[in-house]
Design an enzyme around this catalytic site. Structure first.
Site, PDB file in Angstrom:
ATOM      1  N   ARG A 125      27.082  89.607  43.584  1.00 51.76           N
ATOM      2  CA  ARG A 125      28.289  88.791  43.749  1.00 51.76           C
ATOM      3  C   ARG A 125      27.962  87.290  43.633  1.00 51.76           C
ATOM      4  O   ARG A 125      28.256  86.662  42.615  1.00 51.76           O
ATOM      5  CB  ARG A 125      28.952  89.110  45.109  1.00 51.76           C
ATOM      6  CG  ARG A 125      30.344  88.549  45.296  1.00 51.76           C
ATOM      7  CD  ARG A 125      30.423  87.076  45.649  1.00 51.76           C
ATOM      8  NE  ARG A 125      29.706  86.719  46.867  1.00 51.76           N
ATOM      9  CZ  ARG A 125      29.569  85.470  47.286  1.00 51.76           C
ATOM     10  NH1 ARG A 125      30.091  84.455  46.591  1.00 51.76           N
ATOM     11  NH2 ARG A 125      28.873  85.185  48.389  1.00 51.76           N
ATOM     12  N   ASP A 126      27.315  86.733  44.634  1.00 51.14           N
ATOM     13  CA  ASP A 126      27.034  85.287  44.616  1.00 51.14           C
ATOM     14  C   ASP A 126      26.139  84.945  43.421  1.00 51.14           C
ATOM     15  O   ASP A 126      26.290  83.906  42.778  1.00 51.14           O
ATOM     16  CB  ASP A 126      26.331  84.873  45.918  1.00 51.14           C
ATOM     17  CG  ASP A 126      26.597  83.429  46.325  1.00 51.14           C
ATOM     18  OD1 ASP A 126      27.220  82.703  45.534  1.00 51.14           O
ATOM     19  OD2 ASP A 126      26.167  83.036  47.419  1.00 51.14           O
TER      20      ASP A 126
ATOM     21  N   HIS B 172      22.498  81.794  55.173  1.00 53.66           N
ATOM     22  CA  HIS B 172      22.834  81.972  53.739  1.00 53.66           C
ATOM     23  C   HIS B 172      22.503  80.654  53.050  1.00 53.66           C
ATOM     24  O   HIS B 172      23.310  79.726  53.021  1.00 53.66           O
ATOM     25  CB  HIS B 172      24.326  82.318  53.634  1.00 53.66           C
ATOM     26  CG  HIS B 172      24.856  82.465  52.243  1.00 53.66           C
ATOM     27  ND1 HIS B 172      25.284  83.670  51.709  1.00 53.66           N
ATOM     28  CD2 HIS B 172      25.092  81.554  51.263  1.00 53.66           C
ATOM     29  CE1 HIS B 172      25.717  83.493  50.489  1.00 53.66           C
ATOM     30  NE2 HIS B 172      25.621  82.211  50.188  1.00 53.66           N
TER      31      HIS B 172
ATOM     32  N   HIS C 249      21.223  78.258  49.936  1.00 52.66           N
ATOM     33  CA  HIS C 249      21.014  78.031  48.499  1.00 52.66           C
ATOM     34  C   HIS C 249      19.803  77.103  48.349  1.00 52.66           C
ATOM     35  O   HIS C 249      19.445  76.360  49.269  1.00 52.66           O
ATOM     36  CB  HIS C 249      22.284  77.463  47.860  1.00 52.66           C
ATOM     37  CG  HIS C 249      23.353  78.515  47.684  1.00 52.66           C
ATOM     38  ND1 HIS C 249      23.629  79.107  46.482  1.00 52.66           N
ATOM     39  CD2 HIS C 249      24.182  79.104  48.579  1.00 52.66           C
ATOM     40  CE1 HIS C 249      24.594  80.006  46.632  1.00 52.66           C
ATOM     41  NE2 HIS C 249      24.949  80.022  47.909  1.00 52.66           N
TER      42      HIS C 249
ATOM     43  N   CYS D 232      27.846  78.469  43.039  1.00 52.73           N
ATOM     44  CA  CYS D 232      29.285  78.617  43.269  1.00 52.73           C
ATOM     45  C   CYS D 232      30.026  77.823  42.201  1.00 52.73           C
ATOM     46  O   CYS D 232      29.720  76.649  41.983  1.00 52.73           O
ATOM     47  CB  CYS D 232      29.653  78.119  44.666  1.00 52.73           C
ATOM     48  SG  CYS D 232      31.425  78.115  44.964  1.00 52.73           S
TER      49      CYS D 232
ATOM     50  N   ASN E  53      21.074  81.268  45.359  1.00 49.75           N
ATOM     51  CA  ASN E  53      20.607  81.545  46.717  1.00 49.75           C
ATOM     52  C   ASN E  53      19.091  81.618  46.712  1.00 49.75           C
ATOM     53  O   ASN E  53      18.467  81.828  45.674  1.00 49.75           O
ATOM     54  CB  ASN E  53      21.130  82.923  47.174  1.00 49.75           C
ATOM     55  CG  ASN E  53      22.622  82.962  47.277  1.00 49.75           C
ATOM     56  OD1 ASN E  53      23.299  83.118  46.282  1.00 49.75           O
ATOM     57  ND2 ASN E  53      23.128  82.803  48.478  1.00 49.75           N
TER      58      ASN E  53
HETATM   59  P1  HMG Z   1      46.103  80.573  44.431  1.00 51.49           P
HETATM   60  O1  HMG Z   1      46.346  80.212  43.006  1.00 51.49           O
HETATM   61  O2  HMG Z   1      46.380  79.541  45.471  1.00 51.49           O
HETATM   62  O3  HMG Z   1      46.841  81.935  44.839  1.00 51.49           O
HETATM   63  O4  HMG Z   1      44.602  81.046  44.569  1.00 51.49           O
HETATM   64  P2  HMG Z   1      48.317  82.377  44.848  1.00 51.49           P
HETATM   65  O5  HMG Z   1      48.514  83.219  46.074  1.00 51.49           O
HETATM   66  O6  HMG Z   1      49.246  81.225  44.607  1.00 51.49           O
HETATM   67  O7  HMG Z   1      48.376  83.341  43.561  1.00 51.49           O
HETATM   68  C1  HMG Z   1      48.165  82.835  42.259  1.00 51.49           C
HETATM   69  C2  HMG Z   1      47.796  83.989  41.345  1.00 51.49           C
HETATM   70  O8  HMG Z   1      46.597  84.607  41.772  1.00 51.49           O
HETATM   71  C3  HMG Z   1      48.845  85.102  41.331  1.00 51.49           C
HETATM   72  O9  HMG Z   1      48.791  85.710  40.043  1.00 51.49           O
HETATM   73  C4  HMG Z   1      48.289  86.063  42.354  1.00 51.49           C
HETATM   74  O10 HMG Z   1      48.756  87.382  42.160  1.00 51.49           O
HETATM   75  C5  HMG Z   1      46.817  85.974  42.073  1.00 51.49           C
HETATM   76  P3  HMG Z   1      49.795  85.275  38.847  1.00 51.49           P
HETATM   77  O11 HMG Z   1      51.161  85.518  39.410  1.00 51.49           O
HETATM   78  O12 HMG Z   1      49.507  83.807  38.557  1.00 51.49           O
HETATM   79  O13 HMG Z   1      49.400  86.178  37.730  1.00 51.49           O
HETATM   80  N1  HMG Z   1      45.987  86.344  43.221  1.00 51.49           N
HETATM   81  C6  HMG Z   1      44.968  87.222  43.167  1.00 51.49           C
HETATM   82  N2  HMG Z   1      44.479  87.957  42.135  1.00 51.49           N
HETATM   83  C7  HMG Z   1      43.437  88.764  42.421  1.00 51.49           C
HETATM   84  N3  HMG Z   1      42.888  88.878  43.644  1.00 51.49           N
HETATM   85  C8  HMG Z   1      43.354  88.169  44.673  1.00 51.49           C
HETATM   86  C9  HMG Z   1      44.448  87.304  44.448  1.00 51.49           C
HETATM   87  N4  HMG Z   1      45.142  86.461  45.246  1.00 51.49           N
HETATM   88  C10 HMG Z   1      46.093  85.888  44.498  1.00 51.49           C
HETATM   89  N5  HMG Z   1      42.785  88.294  45.875  1.00 51.49           N
HETATM   90  C11 HMG Z   1      42.873  82.360  45.580  1.00 51.49           C
HETATM   91  C12 HMG Z   1      44.080  81.470  45.816  1.00 51.49           C
HETATM   92  C13 HMG Z   1      42.194  82.533  46.914  1.00 51.49           C
HETATM   93  C14 HMG Z   1      43.346  83.688  45.031  1.00 51.49           C
HETATM   94  C15 HMG Z   1      41.934  81.666  44.545  1.00 51.49           C
HETATM   95  O14 HMG Z   1      41.704  80.357  44.961  1.00 51.49           O
HETATM   96  C16 HMG Z   1      40.624  82.376  44.384  1.00 51.49           C
HETATM   97  O15 HMG Z   1      40.571  83.498  43.885  1.00 51.49           O
HETATM   98  N6  HMG Z   1      39.528  81.725  44.793  1.00 51.49           N
HETATM   99  C17 HMG Z   1      38.206  82.380  44.773  1.00 51.49           C
HETATM  100  C18 HMG Z   1      37.132  81.367  44.624  1.00 51.49           C
HETATM  101  C19 HMG Z   1      35.787  82.046  44.736  1.00 51.49           C
HETATM  102  O16 HMG Z   1      35.639  83.243  44.589  1.00 51.49           O
HETATM  103  N7  HMG Z   1      34.759  81.228  44.981  1.00 51.49           N
HETATM  104  C20 HMG Z   1      33.404  81.714  45.095  1.00 51.49           C
HETATM  105  C21 HMG Z   1      33.177  82.494  46.372  1.00 51.49           C
HETATM  106  S1  HMG Z   1      32.891  81.480  47.818  1.00 51.49           S
HETATM  107  C22 HMG Z   1      31.211  81.177  47.757  1.00 51.49           C
HETATM  108  O17 HMG Z   1      30.566  81.486  46.779  1.00 51.49           O
HETATM  109  C23 HMG Z   1      30.524  80.629  48.953  1.00 51.49           C
HETATM  110  C24 HMG Z   1      29.727  81.705  49.696  1.00 51.49           C
HETATM  111  O18 HMG Z   1      28.733  82.259  48.854  1.00 51.49           O
HETATM  112  C25 HMG Z   1      29.038  81.087  50.906  1.00 51.49           C
HETATM  113  C26 HMG Z   1      28.257  79.830  50.591  1.00 51.49           C
HETATM  114  O19 HMG Z   1      27.442  79.808  49.672  1.00 51.49           O
HETATM  115  O20 HMG Z   1      28.470  78.859  51.326  1.00 51.49           O
HETATM  116  C27 HMG Z   1      30.616  82.827  50.208  1.00 51.49           C
HETATM  117 MG    MG Z   2      26.724  81.367  48.430  1.00 48.85          MG
END
Ligand code: HMG
Ligand code: MG
Length: 305
Positions: free
Chosen positions: A15-16, A207, A209, A240, A249
């Site tokens: 995933r990450d 966690h 990086h 990310c 990571n």
């Molecule tokens: P948004 O645009 O604000 O969401 O995104 P919305 O509720 O307004 O919906 C917009 C569209 O997204 C709609 O579709 C929804 O159906 C769809 P449309 O009508 O435009 O076709 N939607 C989804 N589709 C699939 N799965 C869902 C979902 N929710 C809404 N769950 C949202 C908000 C949270 C969805 C968006 O910002 C997003 O997906 N962000 C993910 C970002 C991400 O994955 N970042 C990396 C992970 S975090 C990380 O890596 C850090 C970590 O490793 C720890 C660290 O290192 O510190 C964990």
């Molecule tokens: Mg991470």
């Protein structure tokens, strides 16, 4: 709970590690990677994220992947779920453990999940409720625990406050993410100290990086602080998409080597891990990002030369 010398490694490579990969990695490759990691002894493998494919295209195959995953006994395959929509899709695809992810920085929260910290916590409430109803474990992530790519240094108390919100809602563990990898043992310890006033140490995970090459040192400092759970990524893959410039990571191979040296029982076969590191690196067309993997591969090559 782990005994003093037992350690739990949460492998986040699929995933990450892969979420930021520019080339599309096939579902078959991801599934084989997960299988190889389980065969090497990893017992927690974060496999996908049920986020919007518009935001993270590499994770668009999440449902297909989880449906095709052949689960091994004793291995958990958590997935990220940012909201109820993601949770419901994960549940339908057979997930039995999920992770919600909040940030300790307002700017990062906006960039990463398009809402404030408070809004993100409110979005997680129905996820926690649905998870309880279905007997699904929820892990809680807090990002930017040392610094934010947009705001700079983050106060340890801000990390503790978000950790509290997730822990009180039922997260069984709080994974503390140095998302941009600028932390050093002293800044990490200050942060751990603030969080440990709220979350029991055996419920905290590191966690880290490795952008500045400090991740192994931060794992060591966290181990000495009392943490027994660490997230890492095979071959040091990752980054990310919403933290530009941050690298992967800490490599799982490097963490296993360190922890074995500290006398910990990882339950992981380092040789098999190095084989997997080489295998995924070949598929991605690069050398393994782990110093330990490179050293062990060079030693093997010298022995067969
Ligand atoms: P948004 O645009 O604000 O969401 O995104 P919305 O509720 O307004 O919906 C917009 C569209 O997204 C709609 O579709 C929804 O159906 C769809 P449309 O009508 O435009 O076709 N939607 C989804 N589709 C699939 N799965 C869902 C979902 N929710 C809404 N769950 C949202 C908000 C949270 C969805 C968006 O910002 C997003 O997906 N962000 C993910 C970002 C991400 O994955 N970042 C990396 C992970 S975090 C990380 O890596 C850090 C970590 O490793 C720890 C660290 O290192 O510190 C964990
Ligand atoms: Mg991470």
């Amino acid at each position: 709970m782990n005994t003093p010398h037992q350690v739990r490694i949460v492998e986040v490579g699929p995933r990450d590690g892969l979420q930021n990969e520019q080339q599309t990695v096939t579902t078959d490759t991801k599934l084989e990677l997960i299988d190889r990691l389980a065969d090497a002894g990893l017992r927690a493998i974060e496999s996908a994220s049920f986020v919007s494919p518009k935001w993270v295209p590499q994770m668009a195959d999440h449902a297909d992947l989880m449906q095709r995953l052949v689960r091994k006994l004793g291995v958990s395959y958590p997935v990220l779920t940012p909201n109820l929509k993601g949770f419901e899709a994960a549940l339908a695809a057979g997930a039995t453990e999920v992770a919600v992810f909040a940030a300790s920085s307002e700017s990062f929260s906006q960039k990463n999940i398009n809402c404030s910290i408070a809004e993100s916590i409110a979005r997680f409430d129905p996820v926690f409720a649905a998870a309880r109803e279905h007997g699904i474990k929820v892990r809680g992530y807090v990002s930017c625990v040392v610094a934010c790519p947009y705001e700079g240094p983050i106060a340890p108390q801000a990390v503790a406050d978000v950790s509290r919100a997730l822990y009180e809602r039922g997260a069984y563990e709080i994974s503390l993410g140095d998302t941009i990898g600028t932390g050093t043992p002293s800044s990490v310890e200050r942060m751990l100290d603030a969080v440990a006033r709220i979350v029991p140490v055996d419920r905290m995970a590191g966690h880290y990086h490795d952008t500045y090459g400090m991740a192994v040192a931060n794992v060591d400092a966290s181990w000495r602080f009392g943490l027994r759970t660490f997230d890492s990524s095979i071959s040091g893959l990752g980054g990310c998409p919403y933290a530009k410039g941050a690298t992967g990571n800490v490599a799982t191979e490097d963490v296993v080597y360190l922890l074995q040296g500290l006398g910990a029982d990882t339950g992981i076969d380092l040789d098999a891990l190095v084989d997997t590191s080489q295998w995924i690196s070949d598929r991605l067309g690069r050398a393994p990002g782990s110093r330990v993997a490179r050293a062990m591969l060079a030693k093997r090559a010298a022995m067969t030369a």
